[in-house]
Design a protein around this motif. Structure first.
Motif, PDB file in Angstrom:
ATOM      1  N   SER A 248       1.053  -1.231  -0.015  1.00 31.86           N
ATOM      2  CA  SER A 248      -0.331   0.338   0.627  1.00 31.86           C
ATOM      3  C   SER A 248       1.126   1.266   0.015  1.00 31.86           C
ATOM      4  O   SER A 248       0.388   1.925  -0.130  1.00 31.86           O
ATOM      5  CB  SER A 248      -1.137   0.070   1.525  1.00 31.86           C
ATOM      6  N   PHE A 249       2.088   1.492   0.976  1.00 33.24           N
ATOM      7  CA  PHE A 249       3.063   2.652   1.019  1.00 33.24           C
ATOM      8  C   PHE A 249       3.276   2.582  -0.599  1.00 33.24           C
ATOM      9  O   PHE A 249       3.465   3.618  -0.933  1.00 33.24           O
ATOM     10  CB  PHE A 249       3.653   2.229   2.045  1.00 33.24           C
ATOM     11  N   VAL A 250       3.902   1.502  -1.042  1.00 37.09           N
ATOM     12  CA  VAL A 250       4.171   1.348  -2.492  1.00 37.09           C
ATOM     13  C   VAL A 250       3.448   2.527  -3.122  1.00 37.09           C
ATOM     14  O   VAL A 250       4.686   3.286  -4.014  1.00 37.09           O
ATOM     15  CB  VAL A 250       4.865   0.374  -2.792  1.00 37.09           C
ATOM     16  N   ALA A 251       2.137   1.454  -3.194  1.00 37.32           N
ATOM     17  CA  ALA A 251       1.685   2.618  -4.370  1.00 37.32           C
ATOM     18  C   ALA A 251       1.603   3.623  -3.795  1.00 37.32           C
ATOM     19  O   ALA A 251       1.410   4.610  -4.494  1.00 37.32           O
ATOM     20  CB  ALA A 251       0.483   1.845  -4.258  1.00 37.32           C
ATOM     21  N   GLN A 252       1.097   4.523  -2.849  1.00 34.60           N
ATOM     22  CA  GLN A 252       1.136   5.326  -2.800  1.00 34.60           C
ATOM     23  C   GLN A 252       1.800   7.019  -3.013  1.00 34.60           C
ATOM     24  O   GLN A 252       1.793   7.876  -3.855  1.00 34.60           O
ATOM     25  CB  GLN A 252       0.866   5.774  -0.980  1.00 34.60           C
ATOM     26  N   ARG A 253       3.644   6.349  -2.625  1.00 36.19           N
ATOM     27  CA  ARG A 253       4.448   6.899  -3.191  1.00 36.19           C
ATOM     28  C   ARG A 253       4.941   6.908  -4.747  1.00 36.19           C
ATOM     29  O   ARG A 253       4.695   7.921  -5.302  1.00 36.19           O
ATOM     30  CB  ARG A 253       5.800   6.428  -2.444  1.00 36.19           C
ATOM     31  N   ARG A 254       4.218   5.461  -5.434  1.00 32.48           N
ATOM     32  CA  ARG A 254       3.641   5.876  -6.837  1.00 32.48           C
ATOM     33  C   ARG A 254       3.570   7.219  -7.253  1.00 32.48           C
ATOM     34  O   ARG A 254       3.363   7.685  -8.424  1.00 32.48           O
ATOM     35  CB  ARG A 254       3.659   4.572  -7.088  1.00 32.48           C
ATOM     36  N   PHE A 255       1.812   6.975  -6.402  1.00 33.95           N
ATOM     37  CA  PHE A 255       0.814   8.383  -6.688  1.00 33.95           C
ATOM     38  C   PHE A 255       1.542   9.153  -6.071  1.00 33.95           C
ATOM     39  O   PHE A 255       1.364   9.981  -8.012  1.00 33.95           O
ATOM     40  CB  PHE A 255       0.015   7.678  -5.886  1.00 33.95           C
ATOM     41  N   VAL A 256       2.470   9.842  -5.833  1.00 34.98           N
ATOM     42  CA  VAL A 256       3.057  10.809  -5.547  1.00 34.98           C
ATOM     43  C   VAL A 256       3.930  10.887  -6.339  1.00 34.98           C
ATOM     44  O   VAL A 256       4.087  12.277  -7.038  1.00 34.98           O
ATOM     45  CB  VAL A 256       3.432  10.974  -4.073  1.00 34.98           C
ATOM     46  N   GLY A 257       4.670  10.068  -6.986  1.00 29.58           N
ATOM     47  CA  GLY A 257       5.598  10.935  -8.079  1.00 29.58           C
ATOM     48  C   GLY A 257       5.165  11.189  -9.417  1.00 29.58           C
ATOM     49  O   GLY A 257       5.894  11.686  -9.780  1.00 29.58           O
TER      50      GLY A 257
ATOM     51  N   GLU B 195       1.272  13.821 -14.396  1.00 31.54           N
ATOM     52  CA  GLU B 195      -0.162  13.168 -15.140  1.00 31.54           C
ATOM     53  C   GLU B 195      -1.404  14.235 -14.660  1.00 31.54           C
ATOM     54  O   GLU B 195      -2.759  14.675 -15.970  1.00 31.54           O
ATOM     55  CB  GLU B 195      -1.046  11.580 -14.674  1.00 31.54           C
ATOM     56  N   LEU B 196      -1.481  15.048 -13.498  1.00 25.96           N
ATOM     57  CA  LEU B 196      -3.313  15.472 -13.765  1.00 25.96           C
ATOM     58  C   LEU B 196      -2.415  17.512 -14.018  1.00 25.96           C
ATOM     59  O   LEU B 196      -3.197  18.048 -14.301  1.00 25.96           O
ATOM     60  CB  LEU B 196      -2.983  15.696 -12.148  1.00 25.96           C
TER      61      LEU B 196
ATOM     62  N   ARG C 121      -8.144  26.765  -8.248  1.00 22.47           N
ATOM     63  CA  ARG C 121      -8.655  26.000  -7.201  1.00 22.47           C
ATOM     64  C   ARG C 121      -8.621  24.973  -7.817  1.00 22.47           C
ATOM     65  O   ARG C 121      -7.876  24.406  -6.873  1.00 22.47           O
ATOM     66  CB  ARG C 121     -10.740  26.492  -7.247  1.00 22.47           C
ATOM     67  N   VAL C 122      -8.604  24.242  -8.705  1.00 19.35           N
ATOM     68  CA  VAL C 122      -8.290  23.396  -8.937  1.00 19.35           C
ATOM     69  C   VAL C 122      -7.153  22.104  -8.898  1.00 19.35           C
ATOM     70  O   VAL C 122      -6.351  21.567  -7.794  1.00 19.35           O
ATOM     71  CB  VAL C 122      -8.622  22.229  -9.748  1.00 19.35           C
ATOM     72  N   GLU C 123      -5.733  23.407  -8.559  1.00 18.06           N
ATOM     73  CA  GLU C 123      -4.308  23.498  -8.950  1.00 18.06           C
ATOM     74  C   GLU C 123      -3.754  23.612  -7.567  1.00 18.06           C
ATOM     75  O   GLU C 123      -3.288  22.847  -6.897  1.00 18.06           O
ATOM     76  CB  GLU C 123      -4.396  24.285 -10.080  1.00 18.06           C
TER      77      GLU C 123
END
Length: 387
Positions: free
Chosen positions: A155-164, A169-170, A207-209
């Protein structure tokens, strides 16, 4: 039974062992005493024939011997009882010591598992207990904890991958929409409706940013690693935040009592600590009343450096204030002003403080308003050395 519930497992095990031993000893002592009390019985003497004095004298001697035997038996029973009680007291002390030793040996694997689990944190979730030995209840518990750590690591690896990945992407679609608006407005003689629509869309994109940036900082503080630690002055960060928001302070005609001193040093990630102080100052400005006041102070000692931001206002409910460190928690509709509050400000502050090993305290001031105090581990002496 209350002692058994309030003590540790080792203490309860010792008390149970000692109680069982004493109970069995008391029962054994009682049975021994009862059985020893009925073993000697008297013999009824026969009536001697009349006119034979030698037989009467013999009968009297027999009765004397019976009395002596009865006295000896009573004395032996008393000595047996006293000796058994002394032995029971001695063995009670021995049983306490033996029970403590046995409890320690039985619970030793659990203590090792507890110590190893405490050493595992977000930075070393790859470690495992890996308890060796026969397949018993202790090993099953250790294997269960290892399985839980494996799921947490994933789970933590997935979270860190999301942060990276989330930043690229957004932010890319937002940049594309902003560029499209700029191109549309830059055309010769654009329609007034298009210009007005572009202005509103830019505001929403901002606001979104801002919300996206808050999510990324919150995720980094909660699930990231703090590798770039360096000494940081909380007082200097507060001064910088006040300077950056000078226009907003003037727009609300707020009175600022700046008592922040530059000698309150801590050690951490400068970017995150700067965001923490900015959010504390922003919270004091955005959720303040017109012509209100802000007081900023710093304190420090050999163990902690503290930044305190206070504001005036109406009396707040402490139970609701305690929930402000949760994402999107607000104190009613008054906390959703035109400044575009995302509801992440104090939750980001709480996450950054926790990531640096500090503590955050939110207090509803009795006279009205809010007091936000962040206490971080001190880097005492750094300012004196470098200045």
């Amino acid at each position: 039974m209350d002692k058994l519930r309030s003590g540790t497992v080792g203490r309860r095990f010792t008390i149970l062992y000692t109680t069982g031993f004493l109970g069995s000893g008391i029962v054994l002592l009682a049975l021994t005493y009862l059985m020893s009390g009925g073993r000697v019985t008297g013999v009824a003497p026969q009536q001697p024939p009349t006119g034979r004095p030698d037989l009467a004298a013999a009968e009297q001697q027999i009765r004397d011997l019976q009395r002596q035997l009865s006295d000896v038996h009573a004395q032996q029973s008393h000595q047996l009882l006293v000796g058994s009680l002394i032995a029971l007291v001695v063995m009670a002390g021995v049983s306490l010591l033996l029970g403590r030793v046995l409890a320690g040996r039985v619970l030793r694997p659990l203590r090792l598992i507890t110590a190893a689990t405490r050493r595992i944190s977000a930075e070393n979730l790859h470690q495992r207990l890996a308890v060796a030995g026969p397949v018993d209840e202790v090993k099953e518990l250790a294997d269960t904890v290892d399985g839980l750590l494996e799921r947490l690591e994933a789970s933590f690896v997935a979270q860190r991958r999301f942060v990276g990945n989330a930043s690229h992407e957004l932010r890319t679609p937002l940049a594309t929409m902003r560029a499209s608006l700029d191109v549309a407005v830059a055309k010769p003689e654009p329609a007034p409706q298009a210009v007005a629509l572009a202005g509103r869309l830019r505001t929403e994109l901002d606001r979104v940013e801002h919300l996206l940036d808050g999510f990324l900082v919150l995720a980094r503080a909660q699930h990231g690693t703090l590798a770039d630690r360096s000494p940081v002055s909380l007082g200097e960060l507060a001064r910088a935040a006040l300077t950056d928001r000078a226009a907003d302070i003037a727009a609300k005609t707020l009175t600022v009592d700046d008592e922040a001193r530059p000698d309150a040093w801590t050690r951490g990630t400068p970017a995150l600590l700067s965001r923490m102080v900015e959010n504390m100052v922003d919270n004091a400005i955005v959720h303040n009343k017109e012509s209100g006041w802000i007081r900023i102070t710093t304190e420090h000692d050999d163990t902690e450096a503290r930044l305190v931001v206070e504001t005036g206002g109406r009396v707040l409910d402490q139970a609701r204030v305690d929930r402000l460190t949760q994402p999107f928690e607000r104190l009613g509709a008054d906390r959703t002003g035109p400044e575009g509050s995302s509801g992440l400000g104090l939750s980001i502050v709480a996450a950054i403080v926790a990531a640096h090993g500090g503590r955050l305290a939110l207090l509803a001031r009795p006279e009205g308003g809010l007091r936000v105090a962040a206490a971080l581990p001190s880097a005492a002496g750094f300012g004196r050395v470098t200045r």
